[in-house]
Design a protein around this motif. Sequence first.
Motif, short mmCIF file in Angstrom:
data_model
loop_
_atom_site.label_atom_id
_atom_site.label_comp_id
_atom_site.label_asym_id
_atom_site.label_seq_id
_atom_site.Cartn_x
_atom_site.Cartn_y
_atom_site.Cartn_z
N VAL A 120 0.83 -1.21 0.00
CA VAL A 120 0.00 0.00 0.00
C VAL A 120 0.86 1.25 0.00
CG1 VAL A 120 -1.65 1.33 1.38
CG2 VAL A 120 -1.98 -1.13 1.07
N LYS A 121 2.03 1.20 0.67
CA LYS A 121 2.92 2.36 0.69
C LYS A 121 3.29 2.80 -0.73
CE LYS A 121 5.89 0.32 3.39
NZ LYS A 121 7.06 0.02 4.26
N VAL A 122 3.60 1.84 -1.59
CA VAL A 122 3.99 2.16 -2.96
C VAL A 122 2.77 2.55 -3.79
CG1 VAL A 122 5.30 1.37 -4.98
CG2 VAL A 122 5.86 0.48 -2.72
N PHE A 123 1.64 1.88 -3.56
CA PHE A 123 0.41 2.26 -4.26
C PHE A 123 0.05 3.71 -3.93
CE2 PHE A 123 -1.16 -2.42 -3.93
CZ PHE A 123 -0.24 -2.80 -4.89
N LEU A 124 0.24 4.08 -2.66
CA LEU A 124 -0.08 5.44 -2.24
C LEU A 124 0.83 6.46 -2.93
CD1 LEU A 124 -1.68 7.38 -0.39
CD2 LEU A 124 0.10 7.02 1.34
N ILE A 125 2.09 6.12 -3.11
CA ILE A 125 3.02 7.03 -3.80
C ILE A 125 2.50 7.32 -5.20
CG2 ILE A 125 5.33 7.19 -4.83
CD1 ILE A 125 6.37 5.65 -2.38
N THR A 173 4.32 1.59 10.31
CA THR A 173 3.96 1.78 8.90
C THR A 173 3.22 3.09 8.69
OG1 THR A 173 3.84 -0.62 8.57
CG2 THR A 173 2.74 0.76 6.94
N ALA A 174 2.37 3.47 9.66
CA ALA A 174 1.66 4.75 9.56
C ALA A 174 2.65 5.91 9.52
CB ALA A 174 0.70 4.91 10.74
N ILE A 329 9.40 7.65 -3.11
CA ILE A 329 10.28 6.50 -2.83
C ILE A 329 11.48 6.92 -1.99
CG2 ILE A 329 11.79 4.77 -3.91
CD1 ILE A 329 9.84 4.79 -6.30
N ILE A 330 12.05 8.08 -2.32
CA ILE A 330 13.18 8.60 -1.53
C ILE A 330 12.76 8.81 -0.07
CG2 ILE A 330 14.67 10.62 -1.19
CD1 ILE A 330 14.58 10.94 -4.29
N SER A 331 11.59 9.40 0.13
CA SER A 331 11.09 9.64 1.49
C SER A 331 10.89 8.33 2.23
CB SER A 331 9.78 10.43 1.44
OG SER A 331 9.93 11.66 0.77
N MET A 332 10.33 7.35 1.56
CA MET A 332 10.06 6.05 2.18
C MET A 332 11.36 5.35 2.59
SD MET A 332 8.02 2.77 0.56
CE MET A 332 9.29 2.43 -0.69
N ILE A 333 12.32 5.26 1.67
CA ILE A 333 13.58 4.58 1.96
C ILE A 333 14.35 5.33 3.04
CG2 ILE A 333 15.80 3.85 1.01
CD1 ILE A 333 13.49 2.17 0.03
N THR A 334 14.41 6.65 2.94
CA THR A 334 15.15 7.45 3.92
C THR A 334 14.60 7.26 5.33
OG1 THR A 334 15.68 9.12 2.24
CG2 THR A 334 15.90 9.77 4.54
N PHE A 335 13.27 7.31 5.47
CA PHE A 335 12.67 7.15 6.79
C PHE A 335 12.93 5.75 7.33
CE2 PHE A 335 9.33 6.17 9.80
CZ PHE A 335 9.31 7.31 10.60
N HIS A 336 12.80 4.74 6.47
CA HIS A 336 13.05 3.36 6.90
C HIS A 336 14.48 3.22 7.46
CE1 HIS A 336 9.99 0.25 6.16
NE2 HIS A 336 9.43 1.14 5.36
N VAL A 337 15.45 3.71 6.72
CA VAL A 337 16.85 3.56 7.13
C VAL A 337 17.11 4.35 8.41
CG1 VAL A 337 19.25 3.99 6.48
CG2 VAL A 337 17.63 3.14 4.78
N GLY A 367 7.68 -5.19 -1.65
CA GLY A 367 7.22 -3.80 -1.75
C GLY A 367 8.33 -2.87 -2.18
N ASN A 368 9.50 -3.04 -1.59
CA ASN A 368 10.65 -2.20 -1.96
C ASN A 368 11.12 -2.48 -3.39
OD1 ASN A 368 10.90 -0.75 0.48
ND2 ASN A 368 11.99 -2.44 1.44
N MET A 369 11.07 -3.73 -3.80
CA MET A 369 11.48 -4.06 -5.17
C MET A 369 10.48 -3.51 -6.19
SD MET A 369 14.41 -5.63 -5.04
CE MET A 369 14.87 -7.00 -6.10
#
Length: 395
Positions: A120-125, A173-174, A329-337, A367-369
Motif C-alpha cells: 500500500v505504501k507504494v500504491f499510495l506514492i 507503517t503509519a 520512494i526517496i522519502s520512504m527509503i530514507t525514513f526506513h533507514v 514492496g521495496n522491489m
Amino acid sequence: MEKYTKKTDRFDWTLTLLLFLFFLISCIAINSAQSTGQYGDRNFMIMQVVWYVVGAIIITITIFFDSFQLKRLAWILYGFGLLLLIAVYVAPESIAPYRNGAKSWFVIPAIGQIQPSEFVKVFLILALSRVITSHHEKYIVKSLKTDFGLLLKLGVTTAVPVGLIMLQPDLGTALVILSILTGIILVSGISWKLILPIYGTGASLGGFIIYLVIIRPELLEKYLKVQTYQFNRIYSWLDPYTYASGSSYHLVKSLSAIGSGLISGKGFRNSEVYVPESHTDFIFSVIGEEYGFIGGSIVISLFFLLIYHLIKTALDTNDSFNTYVCTGIISMITFHVFQNVGMTIQVLPITGIPLPFISYGGSSLMGNMFAMGLVYSIHYHHRNYMFSSRKSLSA
C-alpha cells in the motif's frame, strides 16, 4: 535532434549494482543471525534468496510500464490496496491472526505471511503523484486557495490508508506513510505560507505531547484516558537500562551487540550477544557486532548512494509525475533507514520497521522491489536528446 541509444544503455545498471550489493549483505547478515539457534531448522537466508528472485520478477514486469500507463493504474492500485487493508482487518484469525498484538498479515499456506501495508505504501506514492499532476493540469494559475485544495486532496488520500493501518494497529507503517506524504508535499509546489504553519503546528504539538509524557503523564491519563503502560515505549527509549528486563530488552541487547563490535567487529558468525528478531528488525545489530563501525558505515554509505541515485533520477526526468514518484520512494527509503538504524542505537524509539533490502521479510522486500521497479521504469522510458533535456518515451 534525438540521440538514440540501445535498450541496454537505457537500463539502470547503477541501481542494479546497488541492489546486488544489498542482496549479498542481506544474505550474509541473515546467515549469521540464524546461527544463534533460536529459529530451529528454518533457513531464512534461502527464503530471502527466493524473495529476491520474486522481487526481480516484479521489477521485470514493472519496467515495461511507462509513466502514462502508471498514471492510469494509480487509482486502481490504490483501491486494491485499500481493499487488502479492509480484508486483513475483517478476516477471521485463521487467515489473518494477531501477531505481537497486531492484525497485519495474511497467512497463506506454502507461501507464508503477506503484509498488505508494505504494498500500500507504494500504491499510495502512485496515487499521490497522480493527485498532484492532475491538480496542476487543472489549475494553471496558482493561489493559496488552489494550494489549500491540493493539500486537502493529499491529506484525504493519505488519511484513508493511515486510518485502516492504525486499526491493525501498526504505528511504524503509519509513520512511514506520513513521511511519504511530507516529502511529496515539499516538492508539490504548495506555497510555504501553508506548509510552514501546518508543519510548525504539528511539530510543536508532537513536542508538547512528548513533554507531557515525560513530565506530566497524569494530565494525559486524566484528559485523554491514556494508560500508564502506553508510555513505556518512550520511557524505555529514554532510560533503557531501568527497563532492561522488560520493554527495553531488545534495545539493551542491541546496544550491547553493536558496542561490542568496536571498530572492525568480531567476524562472520562470531556473534556473542543474543538479540531477539535479529534476522528482521534488528539485522543492523548483527552487522554492527560482526563487522563493527566499519561494516555499519559501509552499509549506511550504500544507502546514501542509493538515495543519491534516486535523487539524480528524479532530477533527470522532465515528467513531473515521475519526479513525484521518485520523491515518494526517496522519502520512504530514507525514513526506513533512519528509523531502523536509529532505533538500534537508541537515537529513536523502537518501532517494527525493517531495514530495506537487508532485513528478512518477503512483503517488505517485494514492496521495496516494486518501488525500485518504478525507478527502473522511469530510467528506461527516457531517451537522451542532444540539444534538450531528457524526454519521456511515452510523451
